[in-house]
Scaffold this motif. Structure first.
Motif, mmCIF file in Angstrom:
data_model
loop_
_atom_site.group_PDB
_atom_site.id
_atom_site.type_symbol
_atom_site.label_atom_id
_atom_site.label_comp_id
_atom_site.label_asym_id
_atom_site.label_seq_id
_atom_site.Cartn_x
_atom_site.Cartn_y
_atom_site.Cartn_z
ATOM 1 N N THR A 188 0.828 -1.209 0.000
ATOM 2 C CA THR A 188 0.000 0.000 0.000
ATOM 3 C C THR A 188 0.863 1.261 0.000
ATOM 4 N N LYS A 189 2.150 1.102 -0.058
ATOM 5 C CA LYS A 189 3.088 2.231 -0.006
ATOM 6 C C LYS A 189 2.912 3.062 1.266
ATOM 7 N N ARG A 190 2.347 2.409 2.301
ATOM 8 C CA ARG A 190 2.111 3.086 3.566
ATOM 9 C C ARG A 190 3.421 3.570 4.193
ATOM 10 N N TRP A 191 4.488 2.825 3.915
ATOM 11 C CA TRP A 191 5.783 3.167 4.515
ATOM 12 C C TRP A 191 6.254 4.558 4.106
ATOM 13 N N LYS A 192 5.735 5.033 2.950
ATOM 14 C CA LYS A 192 6.179 6.353 2.483
ATOM 15 C C LYS A 192 5.599 7.484 3.323
ATOM 16 N N LYS A 193 4.349 7.266 3.808
ATOM 17 C CA LYS A 193 3.651 8.371 4.467
ATOM 18 C C LYS A 193 3.514 8.213 5.967
ATOM 19 N N ARG A 194 3.456 6.953 6.433
ATOM 20 C CA ARG A 194 3.055 6.736 7.817
ATOM 21 C C ARG A 194 4.226 6.502 8.782
ATOM 22 N N PHE A 195 5.428 6.481 8.248
ATOM 23 C CA PHE A 195 6.567 6.241 9.140
ATOM 24 C C PHE A 195 7.546 7.409 9.092
ATOM 25 N N VAL A 196 8.531 7.351 9.955
ATOM 26 C CA VAL A 196 9.461 8.481 10.049
ATOM 27 C C VAL A 196 10.144 8.685 8.691
ATOM 28 N N SER A 197 10.305 9.948 8.305
ATOM 29 C CA SER A 197 10.830 10.240 6.977
ATOM 30 C C SER A 197 11.961 11.267 7.089
ATOM 31 N N GLY A 198 12.542 11.573 5.949
ATOM 32 C CA GLY A 198 13.609 12.565 5.901
ATOM 33 C C GLY A 198 13.165 13.921 6.426
ATOM 34 N N SER A 199 11.901 14.256 6.143
ATOM 35 C CA SER A 199 11.433 15.572 6.602
ATOM 36 C C SER A 199 11.310 15.611 8.127
ATOM 37 N N ASP A 200 10.945 14.454 8.722
ATOM 38 C CA ASP A 200 10.884 14.397 10.195
ATOM 39 C C ASP A 200 12.273 14.613 10.785
ATOM 40 N N VAL A 201 13.270 13.977 10.160
ATOM 41 C CA VAL A 201 14.642 14.117 10.646
ATOM 42 C C VAL A 201 15.079 15.582 10.547
ATOM 43 N N GLN A 202 14.696 16.212 9.424
ATOM 44 C CA GLN A 202 15.014 17.619 9.217
ATOM 45 C C GLN A 202 14.390 18.481 10.312
ATOM 46 N N VAL A 203 13.134 18.186 10.623
ATOM 47 C CA VAL A 203 12.412 18.931 11.660
ATOM 48 C C VAL A 203 13.103 18.765 13.014
ATOM 49 N N LEU A 204 13.521 17.523 13.302
ATOM 50 C CA LEU A 204 14.166 17.256 14.590
ATOM 51 C C LEU A 204 15.480 18.011 14.708
ATOM 52 N N LYS A 205 16.148 18.200 13.565
ATOM 53 C CA LYS A 205 17.438 18.889 13.588
ATOM 54 C C LYS A 205 17.262 20.404 13.690
ATOM 55 N N THR A 206 16.390 20.969 12.817
ATOM 56 C CA THR A 206 16.357 22.429 12.684
ATOM 57 C C THR A 206 14.984 23.046 12.938
ATOM 58 N N GLY A 207 13.958 22.189 13.171
ATOM 59 C CA GLY A 207 12.592 22.706 13.276
ATOM 60 C C GLY A 207 12.396 23.665 14.453
ATOM 61 N N GLN A 208 11.485 24.642 14.270
ATOM 62 C CA GLN A 208 11.197 25.619 15.318
ATOM 63 C C GLN A 208 9.817 25.411 15.910
ATOM 64 N N ASN A 209 8.914 24.760 15.139
ATOM 65 C CA ASN A 209 7.543 24.567 15.580
ATOM 66 C C ASN A 209 7.480 23.400 16.562
ATOM 67 N N PRO A 210 7.182 23.676 17.860
ATOM 68 C CA PRO A 210 7.221 22.600 18.851
ATOM 69 C C PRO A 210 6.221 21.478 18.561
ATOM 70 N N LYS A 211 5.053 21.845 17.969
ATOM 71 C CA LYS A 211 4.050 20.822 17.666
ATOM 72 C C LYS A 211 4.549 19.891 16.560
ATOM 73 N N ARG A 212 5.146 20.485 15.551
ATOM 74 C CA ARG A 212 5.668 19.672 14.448
ATOM 75 C C ARG A 212 6.827 18.813 14.939
ATOM 76 N N LYS A 213 7.584 19.361 15.875
ATOM 77 C CA LYS A 213 8.725 18.626 16.419
ATOM 78 C C LYS A 213 8.258 17.421 17.235
ATOM 79 N N ALA A 214 7.243 17.638 18.039
ATOM 80 C CA ALA A 214 6.702 16.535 18.837
ATOM 81 C C ALA A 214 6.180 15.432 17.922
ATOM 82 N N TYR A 215 5.543 15.860 16.824
ATOM 83 C CA TYR A 215 5.006 14.897 15.875
ATOM 84 C C TYR A 215 6.138 14.081 15.247
ATOM 85 N N ALA A 216 7.250 14.742 14.937
ATOM 86 C CA ALA A 216 8.402 14.034 14.361
ATOM 87 C C ALA A 216 8.959 13.012 15.360
#
Lengths: 197, 235
Positions: free
Chosen positions: A91-119
């Motif tokens: 179902t290609k679920r792995w592309k959308k439902r699991f940790v991704s490159g953008s999550d890693v980016q957010v964890l490194k440089t993100g400023q939005n605490p809500k988005r960070k918690a989600y990552a």
């Protein structure tokens, strides 16, 4: 009735995903209970004189019963994960439902605490999967160390193999606790509920 | 929010929780485990038979890795004393050539030695050297009939075991009279015991006095098996 505060929509889960998720929880509880029964026959740490788990945490009444449960539930536990894995791929679920490159980016440089918690949330529940696979690989290596010698060889000597297999229990429990807490932080009780009913 | 939907959800949650509770309480009794074991055992045994590679050798270790202290004598009860000078191993059952072999007869057969990992059902393991005769050589001498499918072992202390034929014919399944370079100690099964890397420890009978080739398993399959342990117990 007061209008409830507007909150972001909860992504409703498909029934099949709820079933996979529920089966992981039930089979893992039974695997851990019977596993602790087997552990108590000769504790990994300290041998026969080592610390034993209290009886109420164990399943199967004695070693033979613990083994009955463990080697029955291994099928449910591992095939549930296998079918879930195939489902994720198809179902290609792995592309959308699991940790991704953008999550890693957010964890490194993100400023939005809500988005960070989600990552963090996505990182943690994705991290559970390799732990569960490790528990199966090390378990198989101990179950058939001669016929699956190639697998057992990856884990070093017997004591290392036993230790790794055992350690997957506290690590998966730790990840699961973090997973529940992050769930509550990210989406409150609504998101937890969405995975079960 | 729809109040009906909420109550349905709560009901489902409650029933799910009480279901798990019931399941866990049920599991507390030993009978439940026995039922689970009986249900899954045919499948597990099929898989174990499929996994067994009858000619593939298990890993052997260097002499230096022997762990004499790790091999636990279990359970600790008095060992039967068998006089090796008058001892005769009986081989019978569905064979064309039933026989009785003394220790000196057995020692005329070339010694097979192996350093292997002995794994106990309790979770511990020990690297052990075993020396003795290949069981398959003895079985060949006795000329089993084509219907032969199992090997039954009777011990001097009342212990009994049964094996599948492919495991009994494995090149590393020995009737050993030597352990860690010394004559086999009485507590470890002297004068003769089973030793093999492909089965759990409880399959490896000590003080073996009789090897019976069978085409059918009797109802009493093994000392621990009859109390609830798995029969095939392959590694």
């Amino acid at each position: 009735m007061a209008t409830p505060k507007k909150s972001p929509p909860i992504n409703h889960q498909k029934l099949i995903v709820k079933l996979f998720h529920g089966t992981i929880i039930v089979s893992l509880i039974l695997m851990i209970g019977s596993g602790l029964q087997i552990y108590n026959a000769t504790p990994v740490f300290g041998g026969k004189d080592g610390w034993h788990f209290p009886k109420f945490l164990t399943l199967g009444h004695w070693l033979a019963g613990g083994r009955d449960w463990h080697f029955a539930m291994m099928w449910l536990y591992s095939f549930n994960l296998l079918v879930y894995g195939i489902y994720i791929l198809l179902t290609k679920r792995w592309k959308k439902r699991f940790v991704s490159g953008s999550d890693v980016q957010v964890l490194k440089t993100g400023q939005n605490p809500k988005r960070k918690a989600y990552a963090w949330h996505r990182l943690i529940y994705t991290g559970i999967i390799p732990i569960l696979i490790l528990s199966i690989a090390s378990g198989l290596a101990m179950y058939k160390p001669v016929q699956l010698a190639w697998l057992a060889g990856l884990f070093g000597n017997w004591q290392t193999l036993r230790t790794i297999h055992f350690i997957t229990v506290p690590i998966s429990l730790l990840f699961m606790t973090a997973h529940v807490l992050m769930n509550l932080k990210v989406g409150g009780i609504k998101i937890v509920r969405s995975m079960f009913v | 929010m729809n109040p009906n939907l909420m109550s349905r959800r709560q009901l489902l949650q409650l029933s799910g929780l009480s279901g798990i509770g019931l399941l866990l309480n049920g599991c507390r009794s030993a009978d439940f485990a026995e039922g689970v074991g009986n249900a899954i055992d045919p499948l597990n045994q099929r898989v174990e038979e499929m996994l067994l590679r009858p000619q593939a050798l298990a890993i052997e270790y260097p002499i230096s890795s022997i762990e004499p202290q790790a091999l636990i004598v279990n359970p600790k009860k008095t060992s039967p004393i068998i006089n090796p000078d008058t001892f005769k191993l009986i081989i019978d059952g569905v064979v064309n050539q039933p026989m009785q072999l003394s220790m000196s007869d057995l020692q005329k057969i070339p010694l097979q030695s192996m350093v292997i990992r002995h794994v106990c059902v309790e979770g511990w393991a020990a690297i052990v050297q075993w020396g003795g005769v290949r069981l398959r050589d003895l079985i060949a001498l006795a000329q089993p009939q084509v219907s032969a499918r199992y090997v039954y072992f009777t011990s001097g202390d009342g212990y009994y075991e049964s094996w599948d034929m492919p495991s009994a014919l494995h090149p590393q399944t020995l009737l050993a009279y030597q352990m860690n370079g010394q004559p086999l100690p009485v507590d470890n099964g002297a004068p003769l015991r089973l030793a093999a890397p492909i089965k759990l420890g409880y399959k490896q009978s000590k003080w073996v006095t009789r090897v019976t080739i069978m085409n059918q398993l009797p109802s009493k399959k093994g000392y621990w098996e009859d109390q609830g342990y798995e029969w095939f117990a392959g590694l």
